[in-house]
Design a protein around this motif. Sequence first.
Motif, PDB file in Angstrom:
ATOM      1  N   GLU A 167       0.853  -1.174   0.000  1.00  0.00           N
ATOM      2  CA  GLU A 167       0.000   0.000   0.000  1.00  0.00           C
ATOM      3  C   GLU A 167       0.901   1.240   0.000  1.00  0.00           C
ATOM      4  O   GLU A 167       1.484   1.599   1.024  1.00  0.00           O
ATOM      5  CB  GLU A 167      -0.912   0.012   1.228  1.00  0.00           C
ATOM      6  N   PHE A 168       1.035   1.824  -1.167  1.00  0.00           N
ATOM      7  CA  PHE A 168       1.889   3.000  -1.291  1.00  0.00           C
ATOM      8  C   PHE A 168       1.166   4.220  -0.723  1.00  0.00           C
ATOM      9  O   PHE A 168      -0.065   4.325  -0.783  1.00  0.00           O
ATOM     10  CB  PHE A 168       2.281   3.234  -2.745  1.00  0.00           C
ATOM     11  N   VAL A 169       1.939   5.128  -0.180  1.00  0.00           N
ATOM     12  CA  VAL A 169       1.385   6.298   0.494  1.00  0.00           C
ATOM     13  C   VAL A 169       1.136   7.408  -0.522  1.00  0.00           C
ATOM     14  O   VAL A 169       2.029   7.785  -1.294  1.00  0.00           O
ATOM     15  CB  VAL A 169       2.350   6.795   1.588  1.00  0.00           C
ATOM     16  N   ASP A 170      -0.079   7.919  -0.509  1.00  0.00           N
ATOM     17  CA  ASP A 170      -0.401   9.071  -1.352  1.00  0.00           C
ATOM     18  C   ASP A 170       0.165  10.335  -0.713  1.00  0.00           C
ATOM     19  O   ASP A 170       0.117  10.504   0.510  1.00  0.00           O
ATOM     20  CB  ASP A 170      -1.916   9.217  -1.518  1.00  0.00           C
ATOM     21  N   LEU A 171       0.675  11.213  -1.545  1.00  0.00           N
ATOM     22  CA  LEU A 171       1.181  12.476  -1.030  1.00  0.00           C
ATOM     23  C   LEU A 171       0.025  13.313  -0.496  1.00  0.00           C
ATOM     24  O   LEU A 171      -1.102  13.221  -0.994  1.00  0.00           O
ATOM     25  CB  LEU A 171       1.910  13.240  -2.135  1.00  0.00           C
ATOM     26  N   PRO A 172       0.296  14.117   0.519  1.00  0.00           N
ATOM     27  CA  PRO A 172      -0.778  14.962   1.072  1.00  0.00           C
ATOM     28  C   PRO A 172      -1.388  15.853  -0.005  1.00  0.00           C
ATOM     29  O   PRO A 172      -0.683  16.430  -0.835  1.00  0.00           O
ATOM     30  CB  PRO A 172      -0.039  15.806   2.130  1.00  0.00           C
ATOM     31  N   GLN A 173      -2.698  15.931  -0.001  1.00  0.00           N
ATOM     32  CA  GLN A 173      -3.401  16.777  -0.964  1.00  0.00           C
ATOM     33  C   GLN A 173      -3.409  18.220  -0.472  1.00  0.00           C
ATOM     34  O   GLN A 173      -3.641  18.488   0.711  1.00  0.00           O
ATOM     35  CB  GLN A 173      -4.830  16.276  -1.161  1.00  0.00           C
ATOM     36  N   THR A 174      -3.121  19.122  -1.370  1.00  0.00           N
ATOM     37  CA  THR A 174      -3.124  20.538  -1.012  1.00  0.00           C
ATOM     38  C   THR A 174      -4.061  21.294  -1.944  1.00  0.00           C
ATOM     39  O   THR A 174      -4.181  20.961  -3.124  1.00  0.00           O
ATOM     40  CB  THR A 174      -1.713  21.136  -1.124  1.00  0.00           C
ATOM     41  N   GLU A 175      -4.709  22.269  -1.398  1.00  0.00           N
ATOM     42  CA  GLU A 175      -5.601  23.085  -2.214  1.00  0.00           C
ATOM     43  C   GLU A 175      -4.794  24.128  -2.979  1.00  0.00           C
ATOM     44  O   GLU A 175      -3.976  24.839  -2.397  1.00  0.00           O
ATOM     45  CB  GLU A 175      -6.638  23.785  -1.332  1.00  0.00           C
ATOM     46  N   GLU A 176      -5.009  24.178  -4.279  1.00  0.00           N
ATOM     47  CA  GLU A 176      -4.327  25.147  -5.114  1.00  0.00           C
ATOM     48  C   GLU A 176      -5.278  26.283  -5.448  1.00  0.00           C
ATOM     49  O   GLU A 176      -6.471  26.071  -5.674  1.00  0.00           O
ATOM     50  CB  GLU A 176      -3.850  24.485  -6.415  1.00  0.00           C
ATOM     51  N   PRO A 177      -4.781  27.513  -5.499  1.00  0.00           N
ATOM     52  CA  PRO A 177      -5.635  28.622  -5.935  1.00  0.00           C
ATOM     53  C   PRO A 177      -6.013  28.464  -7.398  1.00  0.00           C
ATOM     54  O   PRO A 177      -5.389  27.693  -8.138  1.00  0.00           O
ATOM     55  CB  PRO A 177      -4.740  29.852  -5.707  1.00  0.00           C
ATOM     56  N   ASP A 178      -7.018  29.178  -7.811  1.00  0.00           N
ATOM     57  CA  ASP A 178      -7.469  29.093  -9.207  1.00  0.00           C
ATOM     58  C   ASP A 178      -6.454  29.670 -10.176  1.00  0.00           C
ATOM     59  O   ASP A 178      -6.443  29.324 -11.356  1.00  0.00           O
ATOM     60  CB  ASP A 178      -8.802  29.823  -9.379  1.00  0.00           C
TER      61      ASP A 178
END
Length: 863
Positions: free
Chosen positions: A723-734
């Motif tokens: 089970e590979f670790v997904d990188l943390p999701q970050t919110e990007e501006p538009d």
Amino acid sequence: MNLFKNLNPRHLCGIFLLLLTAGISSAQANRPITYFIEDIQYDASVPSPNDFLGYQIGEWHLNHALLVQYMERIAETSGRVVMYEYARSHEFRPLVQLIITSEENHRNLESIRSRHLKLIDPEISADIDISDMPAVVRLGYGVHGNEPSAHNAAPLVAYYLAAGMDEKVSEILDNMIIIIDPSLNPDGQDRFASWVNRHRSQTLNPDPNSREFRDVWPGSRTNHYWFDLNRDWLPVQQPESRGRIAAYHQWMPNINTDHHEFGPNSTFFFQPGEPSRVNPRTPRRTDELTLEVAGYHAAAFDKIGQSYYMQQGFDDFYYGKGSTYPDVQGSIGILFEQASSRGHRQETIHGILDFSQTIRNQVLVSLSTIEAGLMMRETLLEHLRWFFTSAPEEASKEEFAAYVFGDSHDSGRNYHLLDILEIHGVRFYDITGELDLNGHTYVPGSAWVVPLRQAQYRLIQSMFEKVLTFEDSLFYDVSAWNIPLSLNIPFDKITSDRQLRDILGERTTDISIPAGRLVGKESHVAYVFSWNEYYAPRALYFLQKHGLRTQVATETLTIKTSGSSVDFGYGSIMVPVMTQDVDASVLYELIKKAAEHAGIKIYAVETSRAEKGIHLGSGSFAMVNKPGVLMLIGQGTNSREAGEIWHLLDQRFQIPVTMVELERFSAVDPNRYNVIVMVSGSYNQLGAEDREKLDRWVRSGGTIVAFGTANQWLDRHEFITIEFVDLPQTEEPDMLPYNSRRSHRGARRIPGSIYQARIDTSHPIAYGYKRELLPVHVSGTLAAKPLANPFANPVIFTENALLSGYVWEKYTDFKDHTASVLIHSTGRGRIVSMIDNPNFRGYWFGTSGLFLNALFFGQIIGS
């Protein structure tokens, strides 16, 4: 009648090439030598490259032998030149340097060198008069074999200086020492020259799709073992690098050039690089002088209309590169990057690029560097003096006085750290008494101290410090390279001058390779040795190669030998006497040779009865079979990792490794081997039948050791489940500024940092390790969750695992509690998943033991 019988074979080659080049288009073949160097009078007794070779530079790619022969001829015919050999490559090609100066300076050369070196001694440099002292410029060509304009420019620069007869050349020679290193990577140079010359057409074909521009895996950039020599200036693990650094310190040049190539559609880059990406240990004064030198390159290129740029794209951060190491040695290091024709002529977005044009540009910046050295002579000499005089002053501002380091359990890794320090001119000393600091015990004979107040203070700090804050988030190479951490050697700070005085012993001068020996006499019971010594695997393989039966301790024991009690930890090796197929006397001689061969102690024991722990006849001793290693290589696989493994096994442990291209695996019988190594990469060339064969082999008892992304392939094809670790999701501006996209994406890359892992020292993968915390080199963002089986995760990253190096703030803890090594059971076989490369660049001695354990002990790991 043989018209050629009295001709030198080299001349025959020249005649052949003249005939061959008769049909070459005029744009390439008719370049006069004045296209490359000034049209002045030249000494007729010194042959030009064209006279010697029989063709003009740029018409063919020089192989290393011809390059050296021409340099030898220059040295023979010009009183301005001496040439000497400073090292041999792995393929035994000579690495040479030419020292070019006036004949008068040559008569006093050793005196000039000795006086120059006094500038780097803070205790005496202030009294040295530099007003009439020559500046020293070193020109280094071709550290990457497939960047040929560099080493093909060297003969032209050498000829200009050796034979030029005008006042300008005389002024240069009177006031300067020019050192030319014509080929930093002879083995790579020859691989590449052979490739492009074999694929050269009489009618030059510039089509970028041509085979001429695509040399086969692993390419020609690297040396014999596929190491990038331009990352080895600091680790010095290759003979080319070791010789080069020793030669560098013999002269300590004021300017050092590093000639490279990049993509055909580029122009020309010279330093300084990105202002925000300079190592903080490099003084601002160095950057200012680099910019001043750049003005000479700019003027030379403006004169011919050649486009160029600087202060963009490249950095001066990692001290292991040829353009950055000089910056921490009081020199001005300069990187040159020329758009590459790769072969002889290639289409680019700027039009047709001829090989000769790329060479001319390298010659021009070589000469502009020399001009800068001439015009800035006293400034550069004063900078060298200031750099080393200011070092102890800077060190006195630190809140501690020295570093102490050493591992009482491993003389091999101690030796390698001392060796790296010594070759870089770092002074270190014995300690006079036992010292306890931060849970580490330092013992005389296996610990040393490095005072900060010395000439190499800045380099020492870069080697020992842990860095977690950075001005910039982009790195051309690694962001951390702490040398003690790479060797897993304890180190601490000595906080005061008084504490330093209390333990400071004599300066250490003898760091010879540890001598091994047999402790005790011929035994009729067994011989035992610990696995904690770095070179213990060399002894084990030596014994196995000679047909001896060997066993490994899966528990600890204490046993009496030669009148004293000796503790043996997990992984200790036992060689019983009675079960061998050789006489006891023959075994005795082999044991002695193994101890000497590996530089370790092997103990003769006269009883199977242990004082503590398991007895020698216990079932807790497991049989260890000799590893037969196959490594899958070829297109799509990581050649650097493959080369590191090849070098590790071949050079350090004398263990043969059979390298097989992926497309040939179908024709190979894997049952000849008990270990298959898969480096990072894509294995899509292995079809269904190949996968079935590999699966049958591992299920029947084989061991697969898989690195990095090879584990993703194994997971995808259901050999293992990770089970590979997904990188943390970050919110990007538009919306983000378009011109920030490169830095925005680059900041999320981990170029090379150091993390801390916790290891299970009772697990076969960690046999020989004495401490439960282990520094691990991490490149990239691949991470895996531990397996459900708690006995199958022998190496797991800790909380707050980052020890040193850059990581994007959103990724700060993404490695925490993930697994660096996982063990999978597949039938009777095992698959060892190594998520992070344990053999990075050949100097991560601290984790390479994990890989060696996988080779030797993968077979005994239980589920």
